[in-house]
Scaffold this motif. Structure first.
Motif, PDB file in Angstrom:
ATOM      1  N   LEU A  40       1.158  -1.301  -0.324  1.00 14.51           N
ATOM      2  CA  LEU A  40      -0.006   0.032   0.274  1.00 14.51           C
ATOM      3  C   LEU A  40       0.641   1.154   0.005  1.00 14.51           C
ATOM      4  CD1 LEU A  40      -2.860  -1.179   2.506  1.00 14.51           C
ATOM      5  CD2 LEU A  40      -3.067  -0.661   0.068  1.00 14.51           C
ATOM      6  N   LEU A  41       1.974   1.175   0.668  1.00 14.71           N
ATOM      7  CA  LEU A  41       3.028   2.392   0.798  1.00 14.71           C
ATOM      8  C   LEU A  41       3.796   2.481  -0.508  1.00 14.71           C
ATOM      9  CD1 LEU A  41       4.161   2.014   4.574  1.00 14.71           C
ATOM     10  CD2 LEU A  41       2.604   3.781   3.561  1.00 14.71           C
ATOM     11  N   LEU A  42       3.962   1.718  -1.187  1.00 12.97           N
ATOM     12  CA  LEU A  42       4.943   1.572  -2.556  1.00 12.97           C
ATOM     13  C   LEU A  42       4.641   2.591  -3.431  1.00 12.97           C
ATOM     14  CD1 LEU A  42       7.231   0.512  -3.908  1.00 12.97           C
ATOM     15  CD2 LEU A  42       5.714  -1.246  -5.004  1.00 12.97           C
ATOM     16  N   PRO A  43       3.346   2.922  -3.827  1.00  6.71           N
ATOM     17  CA  PRO A  43       2.909   4.004  -4.565  1.00  6.71           C
ATOM     18  C   PRO A  43       3.131   5.273  -4.170  1.00  6.71           C
ATOM     19  CG  PRO A  43       0.996   2.264  -4.580  1.00  6.71           C
ATOM     20  CD  PRO A  43       2.179   1.937  -3.617  1.00  6.71           C
ATOM     21  N   LEU A  44       2.972   5.375  -2.911  1.00  7.14           N
ATOM     22  CA  LEU A  44       3.264   6.569  -2.232  1.00  7.14           C
ATOM     23  C   LEU A  44       4.812   7.150  -2.289  1.00  7.14           C
ATOM     24  CD1 LEU A  44       1.077   6.390   1.046  1.00  7.14           C
ATOM     25  CD2 LEU A  44       0.575   7.676  -1.106  1.00  7.14           C
ATOM     26  N   SER A  45       5.591   5.972  -2.168  1.00  4.03           N
ATOM     27  CA  SER A  45       7.105   6.213  -2.203  1.00  4.03           C
ATOM     28  C   SER A  45       7.334   6.648  -3.629  1.00  4.03           C
ATOM     29  CB  SER A  45       7.637   4.981  -1.986  1.00  4.03           C
ATOM     30  OG  SER A  45       7.608   3.982  -2.942  1.00  4.03           O
ATOM     31  N   ILE A  46       7.086   6.094  -4.764  1.00  9.68           N
ATOM     32  CA  ILE A  46       6.897   6.240  -6.139  1.00  9.68           C
ATOM     33  C   ILE A  46       6.591   7.658  -6.578  1.00  9.68           C
ATOM     34  CG2 ILE A  46       6.477   5.926  -8.487  1.00  9.68           C
ATOM     35  CD1 ILE A  46       6.300   2.929  -7.612  1.00  9.68           C
ATOM     36  N   HIS A  47       5.430   7.993  -5.986  1.00  6.69           N
ATOM     37  CA  HIS A  47       5.170   9.444  -6.392  1.00  6.69           C
ATOM     38  C   HIS A  47       5.985  10.530  -5.444  1.00  6.69           C
ATOM     39  CE1 HIS A  47       1.892  12.664  -6.735  1.00  6.69           C
ATOM     40  NE2 HIS A  47       2.381  13.020  -5.562  1.00  6.69           N
ATOM     41  N   SER A  48       6.565  10.050  -4.272  1.00  3.29           N
ATOM     42  CA  SER A  48       7.391  10.991  -3.913  1.00  3.29           C
ATOM     43  C   SER A  48       8.602  11.331  -4.678  1.00  3.29           C
ATOM     44  CB  SER A  48       7.515  10.673  -2.131  1.00  3.29           C
ATOM     45  OG  SER A  48       8.576  11.389  -1.642  1.00  3.29           O
ATOM     46  N   HIS A  49       9.122  10.273  -5.174  1.00  3.82           N
ATOM     47  CA  HIS A  49      10.495  10.287  -5.818  1.00  3.82           C
ATOM     48  C   HIS A  49       9.977  11.202  -7.092  1.00  3.82           C
ATOM     49  CE1 HIS A  49      13.869   9.329  -8.285  1.00  3.82           C
ATOM     50  NE2 HIS A  49      13.171   8.982  -9.189  1.00  3.82           N
ATOM     51  N   SER A  50       8.604  10.950  -7.588  1.00  4.74           N
ATOM     52  CA  SER A  50       8.483  11.836  -8.925  1.00  4.74           C
ATOM     53  C   SER A  50       8.258  13.365  -8.554  1.00  4.74           C
ATOM     54  CB  SER A  50       7.274  11.347  -9.621  1.00  4.74           C
ATOM     55  OG  SER A  50       6.097  11.582  -8.907  1.00  4.74           O
TER      56      SER A  50
ATOM     57  N   ILE B 298       8.760   4.223 -22.179  1.00  4.11           N
ATOM     58  CA  ILE B 298       8.370   4.498 -23.445  1.00  4.11           C
ATOM     59  C   ILE B 298       6.909   4.735 -23.498  1.00  4.11           C
ATOM     60  CG2 ILE B 298       7.822   2.981 -25.578  1.00  4.11           C
ATOM     61  CD1 ILE B 298      10.611   3.692 -25.109  1.00  4.11           C
ATOM     62  N   ASN B 299       6.040   4.375 -22.348  1.00  5.49           N
ATOM     63  CA  ASN B 299       4.705   4.601 -22.255  1.00  5.49           C
ATOM     64  C   ASN B 299       4.687   5.559 -20.932  1.00  5.49           C
ATOM     65  OD1 ASN B 299       3.331   3.994 -24.765  1.00  5.49           O
ATOM     66  ND2 ASN B 299       3.975   1.798 -24.096  1.00  5.49           N
ATOM     67  N   PRO B 300       3.525   6.236 -20.518  1.00  2.00           N
ATOM     68  CA  PRO B 300       3.492   6.808 -19.383  1.00  2.00           C
ATOM     69  C   PRO B 300       3.700   5.845 -18.242  1.00  2.00           C
ATOM     70  CG  PRO B 300       1.650   7.332 -20.810  1.00  2.00           C
ATOM     71  CD  PRO B 300       2.472   6.381 -21.418  1.00  2.00           C
ATOM     72  N   VAL B 301       4.648   6.155 -17.393  1.00  2.00           N
ATOM     73  CA  VAL B 301       4.955   5.294 -16.218  1.00  2.00           C
ATOM     74  C   VAL B 301       4.993   6.470 -15.204  1.00  2.00           C
ATOM     75  CG1 VAL B 301       6.509   4.051 -15.033  1.00  2.00           C
ATOM     76  CG2 VAL B 301       6.003   3.683 -17.445  1.00  2.00           C
ATOM     77  N   THR B 302       4.477   6.153 -13.641  1.00  2.00           N
ATOM     78  CA  THR B 302       4.713   7.027 -12.666  1.00  2.00           C
ATOM     79  C   THR B 302       6.008   7.347 -12.276  1.00  2.00           C
ATOM     80  OG1 THR B 302       2.761   6.175 -11.775  1.00  2.00           O
ATOM     81  CG2 THR B 302       3.935   7.261 -10.515  1.00  2.00           C
TER      82      THR B 302
END
Length: 314
Positions: free
Chosen positions: A21-31, A253-257
């Motif tokens: 559950l936390l993984l998407p939050l950490s990716i978003h924080s990186h972006s 190549i395609n939209p990726v968070t």
């Protein structure tokens, strides 16, 4: 995690669920980490002195809003004083990006300054401008005001060069060669449909009109990359032909968070290769910034008017 026995997952199911559950939050924080550098300057205005303000001046120098090597009366390279020239530069930046032209470093202005963007200045040599306001006549009674721009002196490919060849430089290997070839061909095809140009890939990059590659940091063209975030690519005006991606970015190549879309950036930089500067129309491909994870590959009317005006084609 991958090296542990599968039974571990069943031993601690709740822990793994929380981690997923936390993984998407950490990716978003990186972006979105690129949005942080200027945060402490929010609300700063003329007459104030605030640590770190010189970074805003460096940014505005780099993208053409202040004279190169702008300095205050003391000649300090780390000048943190908000002077008249900085206020004027901030107002011009705000006008270009459709912000409230107050000259104050408000949150939206600082947010936009931190977005990933093209490395080509918005204002080149004090002569080009994102808000050119050129009128393009459409028939005897109608016209539209466009906001495309050109490089100083309107450099163009000569009439004899209607077919441009392109090739890929060895540089840094960031994505697969076939994927890169495919998305770049798609980007070139989009420009071909609205211009008089055709584009042909060649295996001999040394003789190619347009040379594409991935590089890091100072790579010898006088326009160093700055690591992850901020400047993601740059290309040179005709008839130079160089087009470089920043290899330190995360590319997809395609939209990726959390990743930059290769085709979206390529489409923008090809516009520069053909002679277009930046546009002040946010929907235009030639607008200088793009969001991480976004795909933007449809040429806007302003892009089409720009290329057709530059080459005097229908």
């Amino acid at each position: 995690m991958a090296s542990k026995p599968c039974s571990t997952f069943f031993t601690f199911p709740l822990l793994h669920l929380v981690m997923l559950l936390l993984l998407p939050l950490s990716i978003h924080s990186h972006s979105t980490q690129h949005q942080e550098p200027f945060k402490s300057l929010e609300g700063c205005h003329k007459g104030q002195t605030l640590k770190g303000l010189h970074k805003i001046k460096q940014y505005l120098e780099k993208f053409g809003y202040l004279p190169h090597h702008h300095r205050n009366k003391t000649g300090s390279g780390d000048d943190d004083t908000f002077d008249d020239s900085l206020e004027s530069a901030v107002k011009t930046y705000q006008l270009n990006y459709h912000l409230n032209a107050t000259g104050v470093l408000d949150g939206k202005t600082l947010h936009d300054m931190a977005l990933p963007r093209c490395g080509i200045p918005d204002i080149v040599d004090g002569r080009s401008s994102m808000r050119s306001g050129k009128k393009r006549h459409l028939g005897s009674m109608h016209h539209t005001v466009a906001h495309f721009s050109f490089f100083p002196n309107n450099p163009r490919w000569p009439p004899s060069k209607r077919q441009l060849t392109y090739g890929f430089l060895p540089g840094v290997q960031v994505i697969g060669t076939q994927n890169l070839r495919s998305v770049c061909k798609s980007a070139f095809d989009r420009w071909a449909r609205v211009s008089h140009f055709t584009f042909q890939e060649t295996q001999n990059v040394n003789t190619a009109d347009l040379k594409i590659g991935f590089y890091r940091g100072n790579h010898g063209d006088g326009s160093s990359f700055d690591g992850p975030g901020r400047t993601v690519a740059h290309a040179f005006a005709p008839t130079d032909g160089r087009f470089h991606f920043d290899a330190d970015e995360r590319w997809a190549i395609n939209p990726v968070t959390g990743a930059m879309d290769v085709e979206s950036v390529a489409l923008h930089e090809i516009g520069h290769l053909l002679g277009l500067g930046h546009s002040s129309v946010p929907e235009a491909i030639m607008f200088p910034t793009i969001l991480v994870g976004a795909k933007k590959v449809n040429l806007h009317g302003d892009d089409v008017q720009g290329i057709q005006t530059l080459y005097n084609t229908p």
